[in-house]
Design an enzyme around this catalytic site. Sequence first.
Site: not given
Length: 466
Positions: A160, A369
Amino acid sequence: MSAFLWGSATAAYQCEGAWNEDGKGQSNWDVFCHSEKNSINPATGDTASDHYHRFEEDLNLMAAGGQNAYRFSIAWTRIIPNGTGVVNPEGIAHYNAVIDACLARGIEPVVTLYHYDLPESLFVAGGWENRRTSDAFCAYAKACFNAFGDRVRTWFTVNEPNYDTLCCYGIGNYPPNIKDLSRRWRAMYHMLLASAKAVTAFREGAYQGMIGLVSDSYAIEAHSDTPDYQEAKRLADLFYNRSVNDVAVLGQLPTELIDKLRSEGQILDYLLPGDQEILAAGKVDMLGINAYDRMLVKPCTTSQTSLSTNNTGTADSSNETNIAGWFSVDEDPTTQKNAWGMELYPKSIYTLLHQLNDRYPNLVFMITENGVGYRDQLVDGQVHDTYRVDFLKGFVNWTLKAREEGCDVRGYFVWSTMDLYSWINGYAKRYGLVYVDYNDNCRRIPKDSYYWYKDTIAAWNQKEGR
Ligand code: BG6
């Protein structure tokens, strides 16, 4: 064709604990959580879920739940405690043991090299704002490829780049707690450069398998289709998605982004001659997608950038995003949200996968995720998290639909394997398939969602004839 990966995910700082054991160096998160700056929920990852000592028990639960993959991150500070220099054999031994324990149970280890925790020595030298961190990362990545590349076949470089740097330099709730987006763009650029360098090192080392980057990508939507809303959508896509994904997948920073930042008067002195070649050489084999919610946007009407996030799960705190000259984040009053204001909107993964597949045809995706935070309650030894089952079921179904329609999704990972530390939110915000009783020596108790996931995987295997 190899089996679809059905797994769950964790990150080192959030679950391992053992923060100062076996030669581990300090990370920026160790230091931050021990400092008075950690004031919203002053918890630390010192013990966390005690996964460092209990990984075999956790892997046993995964295997018993039918999971065939485990995504975890390596703590850089265990491998190279000072960020650069000497490799710590005890750190290598630990992850060797984790990887071997995965393989012994038929669980594919999926390794993320960097998930927010930076060695403190690099952090004080400027962290990701300092270009040298990208070289240090590449050296650390090489040490990992060298030690584990004979068994790990699925690698991710950085987790991320968007969300991490937005928290570090936009919202300011993560260390170094800055609110200055120009510094954010610099830090993010160096992360992407670091990732590209590591991808090239992976290829040069002729390791087997695939390497990618994990991106928190968002389906960008709006309530209206007027030209000003369309422009807000374009800018939000550039801000959240293309700024990372174009670099990782196409090997280039979007010209529109460079132009936009320059038009704001930003000095992009970190874009150096030769970087284009580095980025072009470091294109990923696959994109990991962390999927939580969509971005509903509207034109920005304020002249001041303001970013805040709800880290308390109470009405006293709110999520707000106004990026002056770009867009604002809008709200849909009709959708359900959790206590932290996250929309529960599973169809977003379907829209996102198609948006990404249109932009990057034939790209391999992995949902690295997907999960939802709740204050789960242990009642009579059980956790009935039907809300999580509903949420995950929706995401799984929409993911599989996009896959059937041609999006090349190779795996799906629930966040998280067991309850763990939720950055700034502390331990009350739980995501796990397995409950961790922090009041009882971190005892593990599978939740209803764990059993639902087990049944889902079993049904899939039956359908696929496995
Ligand atoms: C992802 C991160 O962005 O979201 C995880 O990769 C994180 O590390 C997860 O825990 C949930 O976010 P939060 O802030 O609620 O813990």
